[in-house]
Write an enzyme that holds these catalytic residues in place. Structure first.
Site, short mmCIF file in Angstrom:
data_model
loop_
_atom_site.label_atom_id
_atom_site.label_comp_id
_atom_site.label_asym_id
_atom_site.label_seq_id
_atom_site.Cartn_x
_atom_site.Cartn_y
_atom_site.Cartn_z
N GLU A 10 0.82 -1.21 0.08
CA GLU A 10 -0.09 -0.01 0.06
C GLU A 10 0.87 1.28 0.14
OE1 GLU A 10 -2.28 -2.86 2.85
OE2 GLU A 10 -0.16 -2.60 1.98
N MET B 237 17.83 -46.78 -8.06
CA MET B 237 18.14 -48.12 -8.09
C MET B 237 18.28 -48.70 -6.64
SD MET B 237 17.54 -48.21 -11.29
CE MET B 237 17.93 -50.12 -11.52
N ALA B 238 18.20 -49.95 -6.42
CA ALA B 238 18.43 -50.87 -5.30
C ALA B 238 19.64 -50.25 -4.68
CB ALA B 238 18.50 -52.12 -5.42
N TRP C 55 20.31 -39.33 -13.53
CA TRP C 55 19.24 -38.36 -13.33
C TRP C 55 17.95 -39.27 -13.50
CZ3 TRP C 55 19.80 -34.45 -10.16
CH2 TRP C 55 20.85 -33.95 -10.10
N SER D 200 18.37 -38.06 13.77
CA SER D 200 18.10 -38.37 15.08
C SER D 200 19.26 -38.68 15.97
CB SER D 200 17.21 -39.59 15.19
OG SER D 200 15.85 -39.39 14.74
#
Length: 371
Positions: free
Chosen positions: A52, A163-164, A170, A230
């Site tokens: 404003e 992948m595993a 990418w 953690s």
């Protein structure tokens, strides 16, 4: 022109603050005198003039008797700047058209009431849904004490993210990766898990040169990068700690000693409440909201992302899907150990579009499911 047309222009101005106004809302203002726009303004940064004020300065004496279109209720309290409601009154505007009310309890309906008490006509609710969409993070933080939480994911057609072995670069193309910079830049904080840092060693920074972000360099800022860890497994020589910008290390363990912390630049340590031995995610989000975070982006592995979803803390999913198949041995999109159909979580479509060779899906949690 109609009220909606002028408000649409004010909203377009407000969007210019998409990457820079937090913890404040994004606000635009248009001053109209005899069907001519005589003043335009948008809020650029916290601590600077509000929309404003910019618009009134441009309008000058032409603001007297004019109509002001504002995307958010004008503030009525002294913060880092004086009340905008008072500025509108002093400028002599005859009418204020607003899009949505400010959820800040210091302002809510008090700004509009102050204008009415001064004899100014007030019209509310013009393009309200669009205005709330622009500031859903700020509004949620004011109403619930929590930020708007968005998860960004990239997957193959068969819903796999790596992948595993963990190899993932990418899946999506360059256009999708550039688009991700937009979500980072508009976020106050980006959250990841320590496993993602240990495996991928990301920077998690905003890189305007790799994106379509167009804004003055002095306005946009790096989001706070948050590592959920953690057991304090974060490697202190990781790339994330070598970049410019603040990092919040959230752990259930006590902070490391001050001497080691002083070697880590802008690292902030926070001992989080524990929930079953892990960082309490709800407490983490409340902590971020208390720091002024309106929007939070989660870029993490399946485990942490799934934990946020299961806790009912996610408002929005942004999924980039590439036209490729990674196979059944690859890693899943989210870790959600469901066993029955009744456990499924159904989301609502919000937007679907093609980004380069990939498809971007945006889905929202059912109303009332996140808190």
């Amino acid at each position: 022109m109609t009220h909606e047309a002028y408000m649409a222009e004010a909203l377009q101005l407000a969007r210019q603050g998409l990457y820079s106004t937090s913890p404040n809302p994004r606000v635009g203002c248009v001053i109209v005198q005899q069907d001519q726009v005589v003043g335009r303004g948008w809020h650029q940064q916290a601590g600077g003039p509000h929309a404003e004020v910019h618009a009134l300065r441009q309008a000058g004496e032409q603001a007297r008797g004019a109509t002001a279109y504002v995307t958010l209720e004008p503030c009525s309290h002294y913060g880092r700047t004086p009340p905008c409601a008072d500025a509108l009154i002093q400028a002599g505007v005859a009418r204020v058209v607003g899009a949505c009310r400010d959820a800040n309890p210091q302002v809510a309906d008090q700004g509009y009431q102050r204008l009415r008490d001064a004899g100014i006509e007030v019209i509310e609710g013009v393009l309200q849904a669009q205005a709330e969409e622009l500031n859903h993070g700020f509004l949620k933080r004011m109403r619930c004490g929590l930020p708007w939480v968005r998860i960004k994911m990239a997957s193959s057609l068969d819903g796999r993210t790596a992948m595993a072995s963990g190899e993932s670069q990418w899946i999506t193309g360059a256009a999708a990766r550039a688009d991700v910079q937009h979500w980072r830049a508009r976020s106050c904080a980006v959250i990841t898990g320590v496993d993602s840092v240990l495996i991928d060693n990301p920077s998690m920074t905003v890189r305007p040169q790799d994106s379509h972000i167009e804004q003055d360099e002095h306005l946009w800022r790096q989001p706070l990068r948050v590592v959920v860890d953690s057991q304090q497994r974060l490697a202190l020589d990781c790339k994330l700690l070598q970049q410019v910008g603040k990092v919040l290390w959230a752990s259930t363990q006590p902070a490391i000693n001050a001497h080691r912390a002083s070697e880590l630049g802008e690292l902030q340590q926070w001992q989080a409440p524990a929930n079953n031995g892990h960082v309490d995610l709800h407490a983490l989000l409340r902590h971020l909201a208390e720091q002024g975070c309106n929007e939070v982006l989660i870029e993490s592995g399946a485990q942490l992302a799934g934990a946020f979803v299961q806790a009912g803390l996610v408002d929005e999913l942004v999924l980039y899907q590439a036209p490729t198949l990674l196979g059944s041995q690859a890693r899943p999109l989210l870790s959600l150990p469901f066993e029955q159909m009744q456990q499924q979580l159904r989301w609502q479509w919000h937007d679907v579009r093609q980004i380069g060779d990939d498809i971007r899906f945006i889905l929202r949690a059912p109303t009332g499911s996140s808190s």
